[in-house]
Design an enzyme around this catalytic site. Structure first.
Site, short mmCIF file in Angstrom:
data_model
loop_
_atom_site.label_atom_id
_atom_site.label_comp_id
_atom_site.label_asym_id
_atom_site.label_seq_id
_atom_site.Cartn_x
_atom_site.Cartn_y
_atom_site.Cartn_z
N HIS A 1 -7.06 3.72 1.02
CA HIS A 1 -6.24 4.77 0.43
C HIS A 1 -5.23 4.19 -0.55
CE1 HIS A 1 -4.02 8.50 0.00
NE2 HIS A 1 -4.98 9.10 0.70
N HIS A 2 -5.06 4.90 -1.67
CA HIS A 2 -4.15 4.44 -2.72
C HIS A 2 -2.69 4.50 -2.26
CE1 HIS A 2 -3.26 3.03 -6.61
NE2 HIS A 2 -4.17 3.70 -7.30
N ALA A 3 -2.39 5.22 -1.19
CA ALA A 3 -1.02 5.28 -0.69
C ALA A 3 -0.53 3.93 -0.22
CB ALA A 3 -0.91 6.29 0.46
N ASN B 1 2.38 0.44 -3.82
CA ASN B 1 2.13 0.77 -5.21
C ASN B 1 3.34 0.44 -6.06
OD1 ASN B 1 -0.56 2.47 -5.59
ND2 ASN B 1 0.32 3.00 -3.60
#
Length: 525
Positions: free
Chosen positions: A138-140, A316
């Site tokens: 997941h990009h989270a 991120n």
């Protein structure tokens, strides 16, 4: 526990069934010669020994009561590898097209938020005898550069592997989820810490914003407040700029990294400029073949890393800028030069504005507020009528320049698989690996059903640029005397041109034809 930053949590709250927010990769592997084991079981054992090397494998989300604040990461003490690592056998004939279609299907489904947000798939049945590894996270919890750090944890530099120290023993909490009071207290403390941090950074943000927004004084002592001639707020509408579904299509293509570097060197541009120009040329041909090439140039949304050098934190640290692709220019060299100019301007602006972009900020009730806005945008299909800010996403991730191995198998390819979004139904992500440049094109299948045609166009455009670059190497004087002309735009001069100056003596050329042409030009002058 560890709190999600404002940017991290945005990838959670903006997620919907139509727009999953995970990133992944597709690796094709060569099994060791004479291998007769069970690679799926070997993979589970291999990953089991390395879970502690990257926290993304062992942490899961703990949601706040009533979604009053962003969730936090907590340690998962009961990881089910039989769920996270799965086995797939392709039906005959096991072609590369089948493999990529299956990856597209796997990439369309959401990750289970009650578990650590990652899945691995071991895929066999390929007619080549190879196996494939598809992974999604997941990009989270991870961006492109942090993904490279995760790769370093699970891959080896030799087929024999390396010695992995076991994790230090920890006392088990035997707690599936945290208590309400504990979560609310953590949310309050994190909001205060975010607010204090934001207030402390306001002077730096204000100074950076001023440097970026206020133009410098010219030679006459005045500031030029006019907008750049290439400035445009919105991109032209194309078939890529629609509300997307959860159906995906994927294509991976490879070009030799040495050839891309040669193009960049001979034409005096950067490697990233060549990637952008290659994609722009392929898009121009693709849209022209479909009779929908707009008069105005396409615009790409380009992720920009805010990560400090050496920072491998699993979070991120990224922002987004837009950049023109000069698709209104017919001549490939003139288009590349224009992209080089636009890229240089974008980098200069971003370097001034970079410090003004916060990656963590307080936003009470962010989960239900952002989720409600995302749901409204998706269900109302506003992307079909709103003017797009960009036509697609293009991302270039610096990869790993050496040969890698996974569970004793040789890693042949490293295709990135990223995220299409509403109003940008196509994502082109590029990653370098061991002398290769691997393109991963992921798109909404309804918006771009023929993504393989576009991917083949990338290879064709790469060959065109390579031939043009080699032609300038074979006849550099002729290239200087007859610069390429743009079809609809005046070409701009290259910066840091590696070709010799026109003032150089023509007798230094090794080509007799070039010497004669230069001599005739000098006489005519």
């Amino acid at each position: 526990m560890k709190h999600l930053s404002g940017v991290d949590s945005a990838f959670l709250h903006l997620e919907s069934p139509e727009m999953p927010m995970h990133i992944g990769s597709l690796n094709v592997l060569d099994l060791p010669e004479g291998y007769a084991g069970d690679f799926f079981e070997d993979t589970k054992t291999y990953i089991q020994q390395r879970l502690h090397l990257a926290e993304v494998f062992t942490r899961k989300l703990a949601l706040m009561p009533l979604d009053l604040s962003n969730p936090v990461w907590v340690e998962d003490e009961d990881i089910d590898l039989d769920y996270h690592i799965r086995h797939i056998t392709l039906p005959k004939p096991g072609s590369n097209r089948q493999l990529q279609q299956y990856v597209a299907r796997l990439h369309s489904s959401l990750l289970d938020r009650s578990r650590p947000l990652w899945e691995f798939f071991v895929i066999d049945g390929l007619k080549s005898g190879q196996v494939a590894l598809y992974s999604k996270l997941h990009h989270a919890g991870i961006d492109g550069q942090a993904g490279v750090a995760v790769a370093q944890a699970i891959f080896d530099l030799a087929a024999t592997g390396r010695v992995i120290k076991p994790p230090r023993p920890r006392a088990r909490r035997n707690q599936y989820q945290m208590g309400i009071a504990e979560l609310l207290g953590a949310a309050a403390r994190n909001t205060v810490a975010q607010s204090v941090g934001l207030v402390k950074s306001l002077p730096l943000i204000a100074k950076s914003a001023k440097n970026a927004l206020v133009p410098a004084r010219g030679e006459n002592g005045k500031r030029d407040w006019s907008l750049p001639k290439d400035f445009t707020l919105f991109a032209p509408r194309t078939s890529l700029n629609v509300a997307i579904t959860n159906q995906r299509t994927f294509a991976g293509r490879t070009v030799p990294l040495a050839e891309v570097k040669l193009i960049a060197k001979l034409l005096g541009v950067s490697l990233n400029d060549v990637v952008m120009a290659t994609t722009a040329g392929a898009l121009r041909s693709y849209l022209k073949d479909n009779n929908e090439l707009p008069d105005k140039p396409l615009t790409a949304a380009v992720p920009v890393s805010l990560r400090a050098e050496g920072d491998t934190t699993s979070n991120n640290q990224v922002s987004m800028v837009t950049m023109g692709l000069a698709t209104n220019i017919k001549d490939p060299l003139a288009r590349l030069r224009k992209i080089h100019e636009l890229s240089a301007n974008t980098k200069a602006k971003m370097s001034r504005f970079k410090a003004a972009i916060p990656t963590d900020f307080p936003l009470p009730a962010a989960p239900w507020l952002m989720s409600a806005v995302a749901s409204l945008f998706s269900r109302s299909r506003l992307a079909n009528v709103m003017p797009p800010l960009a036509n697609l996403v293009i991302s270039n991730v610096a990869g790993i320049p050496v040969q890698l191995y996974f569970a004793g198998a040789k890693v042949v390819s490293y295709y990135p698989v990223s995220i299409p979004a509403h109003s940008m139904a196509l994502n082109v992500t590029v990653q370098s690996y061991n002398g290769r440049l691997d393109y991963g094109l992921i798109a909404c299948r309804r918006a771009v059903p023929d993504v393989n045609d576009l991917a083949d166009g990338l290879l064709a455009e790469h060959r065109v640029l390579l031939e043009l670059a080699r032609a300038q190497l074979a006849d550099p004087v002729e290239a200087l005397l007859k610069p390429a002309k743009a079809q609809t735009d005046k070409p701009t001069a290259l910066v840091h041109n590696t070709m010799p100056s026109p003032a150089a003596k023509p007798t230094t050329s090794k080509s007799p034809i070039a010497r004669k042409r230069a001599k005739r030009a000098a006489v005519a002058a």
